[in-house]
Each structure stands twice: as structure tokens, then as C-alpha cells.
Design a protein around this motif. Sequence first.
Motif, PDB file in Angstrom:
ATOM      1  N   TYR A 192      49.883   2.195   4.367  1.00 16.43           N
ATOM      2  CA  TYR A 192      51.119   2.209   3.582  1.00 16.43           C
ATOM      3  C   TYR A 192      50.965   1.218   2.442  1.00 16.43           C
ATOM      4  O   TYR A 192      50.469   0.101   2.639  1.00 16.43           O
ATOM      5  CB  TYR A 192      52.308   1.816   4.468  1.00 16.43           C
ATOM      6  CG  TYR A 192      53.619   1.690   3.715  1.00 16.43           C
ATOM      7  CD1 TYR A 192      54.367   2.818   3.410  1.00 16.43           C
ATOM      8  CD2 TYR A 192      54.091   0.446   3.308  1.00 16.43           C
ATOM      9  CE1 TYR A 192      55.570   2.716   2.722  1.00 16.43           C
ATOM     10  CE2 TYR A 192      55.291   0.329   2.614  1.00 16.43           C
ATOM     11  CZ  TYR A 192      56.024   1.466   2.328  1.00 16.43           C
ATOM     12  OH  TYR A 192      57.207   1.361   1.629  1.00 16.43           O
ATOM     13  N   TRP A 193      51.370   1.633   1.222  1.00 12.99           N
ATOM     14  CA  TRP A 193      51.286   0.739   0.067  1.00 12.99           C
ATOM     15  C   TRP A 193      52.639   0.643  -0.618  1.00 12.99           C
ATOM     16  O   TRP A 193      53.476   1.542  -0.526  1.00 12.99           O
ATOM     17  CB  TRP A 193      50.199   1.189  -0.913  1.00 12.99           C
ATOM     18  CG  TRP A 193      50.407   2.556  -1.513  1.00 12.99           C
ATOM     19  CD1 TRP A 193      49.924   3.738  -1.037  1.00 12.99           C
ATOM     20  CD2 TRP A 193      51.152   2.858  -2.697  1.00 12.99           C
ATOM     21  NE1 TRP A 193      50.323   4.774  -1.842  1.00 12.99           N
ATOM     22  CE2 TRP A 193      51.080   4.262  -2.873  1.00 12.99           C
ATOM     23  CE3 TRP A 193      51.869   2.105  -3.619  1.00 12.99           C
ATOM     24  CZ2 TRP A 193      51.694   4.919  -3.939  1.00 12.99           C
ATOM     25  CZ3 TRP A 193      52.494   2.755  -4.675  1.00 12.99           C
ATOM     26  CH2 TRP A 193      52.400   4.141  -4.834  1.00 12.99           C
ATOM     27  N   HIS A 194      52.846  -0.485  -1.314  1.00 16.43           N
ATOM     28  CA  HIS A 194      54.129  -0.774  -1.959  1.00 16.43           C
ATOM     29  C   HIS A 194      53.849  -1.564  -3.230  1.00 16.43           C
ATOM     30  O   HIS A 194      53.138  -2.565  -3.200  1.00 16.43           O
ATOM     31  CB  HIS A 194      55.005  -1.592  -0.995  1.00 16.43           C
ATOM     32  CG  HIS A 194      56.332  -1.998  -1.566  1.00 16.43           C
ATOM     33  ND1 HIS A 194      57.463  -1.232  -1.405  1.00 16.43           N
ATOM     34  CD2 HIS A 194      56.711  -3.083  -2.288  1.00 16.43           C
ATOM     35  CE1 HIS A 194      58.495  -1.843  -1.999  1.00 16.43           C
ATOM     36  NE2 HIS A 194      58.051  -2.964  -2.547  1.00 16.43           N
ATOM     37  N   HIS A 195      54.375  -1.091  -4.339  1.00 18.10           N
ATOM     38  CA  HIS A 195      54.211  -1.790  -5.607  1.00 18.10           C
ATOM     39  C   HIS A 195      55.573  -2.233  -6.122  1.00 18.10           C
ATOM     40  O   HIS A 195      56.455  -1.410  -6.378  1.00 18.10           O
ATOM     41  CB  HIS A 195      53.534  -0.902  -6.653  1.00 18.10           C
ATOM     42  CG  HIS A 195      53.208  -1.636  -7.925  1.00 18.10           C
ATOM     43  ND1 HIS A 195      54.162  -1.905  -8.891  1.00 18.10           N
ATOM     44  CD2 HIS A 195      52.044  -2.175  -8.389  1.00 18.10           C
ATOM     45  CE1 HIS A 195      53.602  -2.557  -9.893  1.00 18.10           C
ATOM     46  NE2 HIS A 195      52.316  -2.740  -9.606  1.00 18.10           N
ATOM     47  N   SER A 211      56.377   3.330  -3.516  1.00 20.92           N
ATOM     48  CA  SER A 211      55.546   3.212  -2.320  1.00 20.92           C
ATOM     49  C   SER A 211      54.942   4.565  -1.974  1.00 20.92           C
ATOM     50  O   SER A 211      55.346   5.612  -2.502  1.00 20.92           O
ATOM     51  CB  SER A 211      56.368   2.681  -1.139  1.00 20.92           C
ATOM     52  OG  SER A 211      57.435   3.572  -0.846  1.00 20.92           O
ATOM     53  N   TRP A 213      51.910   6.510   1.165  1.00 25.47           N
ATOM     54  CA  TRP A 213      51.212   6.409   2.440  1.00 25.47           C
ATOM     55  C   TRP A 213      49.980   7.303   2.411  1.00 25.47           C
ATOM     56  O   TRP A 213      49.843   8.172   1.543  1.00 25.47           O
ATOM     57  CB  TRP A 213      52.127   6.802   3.593  1.00 25.47           C
ATOM     58  CG  TRP A 213      52.822   8.124   3.358  1.00 25.47           C
ATOM     59  CD1 TRP A 213      54.053   8.314   2.778  1.00 25.47           C
ATOM     60  CD2 TRP A 213      52.315   9.430   3.642  1.00 25.47           C
ATOM     61  NE1 TRP A 213      54.332   9.657   2.693  1.00 25.47           N
ATOM     62  CE2 TRP A 213      53.285  10.371   3.220  1.00 25.47           C
ATOM     63  CE3 TRP A 213      51.136   9.895   4.215  1.00 25.47           C
ATOM     64  CZ2 TRP A 213      53.108  11.749   3.341  1.00 25.47           C
ATOM     65  CZ3 TRP A 213      50.951  11.278   4.345  1.00 25.47           C
ATOM     66  CH2 TRP A 213      51.943  12.175   3.916  1.00 25.47           C
TER      67      TRP A 213
END
Length: 320
Positions: A192-195, A211, A213
Motif C-alpha cells: 500500500y502506498w500513500h502520497h 493512495s 495498492w
Amino acid sequence: MVSCTSVAADFNQQFSIINDNSWLSGFEDQASQASRALFTWDWQLETGPQWLVAGNLKAFRGRNGELLTGNVQGISNIDAEHFSKIYELYLQYKFTDETRLKCGQVDANLEFAFVPVAGGFISPPLGITPTAIALPTYYDPAASCSVFYEPAQGFQWMAGLFAGQDHTNFSSQFMVAEGRYVTAQSRTSYGYWHHHGDWTTLNDLQLRAISGWYLNHQQQVSDQITLFAVWSGLNDDVDVLHQHRMLGLVWELPVAGHQLGLMHSTVTAQDRQSEQMIEGYWQWAVTPQVQLQPVLQWVHHIDPALDHSLVATLRLMTQF
């Protein structure tokens, strides 16, 4: 009396060149061909069992192959505009054989969201899935710190914090966390990524963060054949892409140094239009330092007004 034991530093380096020559079927003018090369000098200095300093320089020269087809997924993972730069430079500390900390300018895709068995494919989606639009990767790595827990088998965990603005400014941040389960025959990764930053949606709304996934799996089904699958999504309407799906296989031929690969990749837009790509390659290790790789790619464009594209590429890789 105090005795001192000195540990000799171990320095290693390698220079490599990847040269791609691509031709677009159905055209005979100069605009249907692209020749380009990526030059890399890698080095690392181990000052003991725990400390590692490493980095590399990269330079890209030639015609950007993205101009041949203009498709969303691209045709080569070395394509870029001309650049020469210090690409990576980082310090790594190993707490144990299974745990390490890595800080510096880093390409996130070399540690997160990749499928190891698919490294022979040249299509960009075989590196980073195209829905992870904020991941700091080729050709713009970012300042970062990441921590890893990686036993040889079983559950592995890792997380990273990257500069999310201009790749050096932490006033906005890119964060990614990944879990893996590894056995002798398989590897499954979920991330999971979040900017956190200023983003504008396709309908001109403002967001403070986006964000997404991803889920990757590879399975060795025999001594020669390994299958893999990729599935990812972008949670926010800030890009035309919405989902990415991929299936493929890698076949180690009985003849030493020969490998075949075949994959099918699909990206889906918000309006449910999709772009599909099929890639097949044959990789031949001519010598330990030289590899030759013919590649054939078929592209069904996301724009229905565009004809299908057939691209042939000859990749030559040398290292010394």
C-alpha cells in the motif's frame, strides 16, 4: 594492553550498457525506429559486516522509444529524455542478517512493488505497475529512509518514507509499506502506498493525498517454469489509469544461458477503455558478460482510433 582488530574495506564496481534498437512494423521511415542506450556505473563499499555505502551513475542517450507508439505502458524500461546524473547514493546498516536500514537517494522500485522472476522483460510495467503514479523510480529516484525485515523464508516486512516533492523535499511525503510471504517455490507481495501532497483530480477537485495498492505473486511450477501475476489499483481519480492486471511465465530452457518469457498486461482507464500489451522474449547469455535479447511486443491502444502496434526490439546487454 589493548588489541585492535581491523576490518579491511571491500570495494566492488561494475560498468554496464543496455542498448535497445526498436522497429515499429508497417512503417519504413526514420520515425519508426529508435536506438538508445543506458550507461550505468555501480559501486559499493563494505566497511565490515554491518555497514555498506553504495551508489551508481546513470546516463541515457539516443531516441526516446516512447515516441514510436505513444502507448500508456511504454515499450522499454530504459526509455527517457537525455540525462546524466548521480542516480543512487545511500548508506545501509544491517542490524542482523534479516534486518537492515537503508537511507539516501534510492530508486524505490528496486526494493518495493517488483516481481523478481519478471526481470527479463523490457516493458516498463514489469518493473513498476503503472497505477503507482507517485512511486519514486526510474528515472527520478528520491531521498528516503527504509527499513526491512527479510528472513530467507516466511513472512517479510518493509516500509519506506520518500521525499515527495522534487525528490529531495520532505514537505510532502511518499510512504509505502509491503508485506511478503516467501517459500522455496513462491513469493507473494502485498503493498500500500500513500502520497501526501497537492493533487488535482480529473474533474478539477483538489486533494491533499492520493493512495493505491498492489498485489504480486510468482509461483515456480517446475524446475524450468515460473508463473507470475500482478494486480494493482489507484484509489483516486487523478490519472486516466484505474487498474492494472498482468499474467506471465518465464521458462528456463534446457540449454544453459537461454530463457524465454511471455506476458499479457492490461491497464484500464476510468471510462473502462483498456490498453493491452503482449510481450515475448528470448534471452541468450552469449558469454558471462554479454546477453542478447530479441523482443516482440503487440499493443492494443487505449484510444480506439489508433491502430494496433507491433514492435520488434533487439536488446544487447554488456557488463564488465
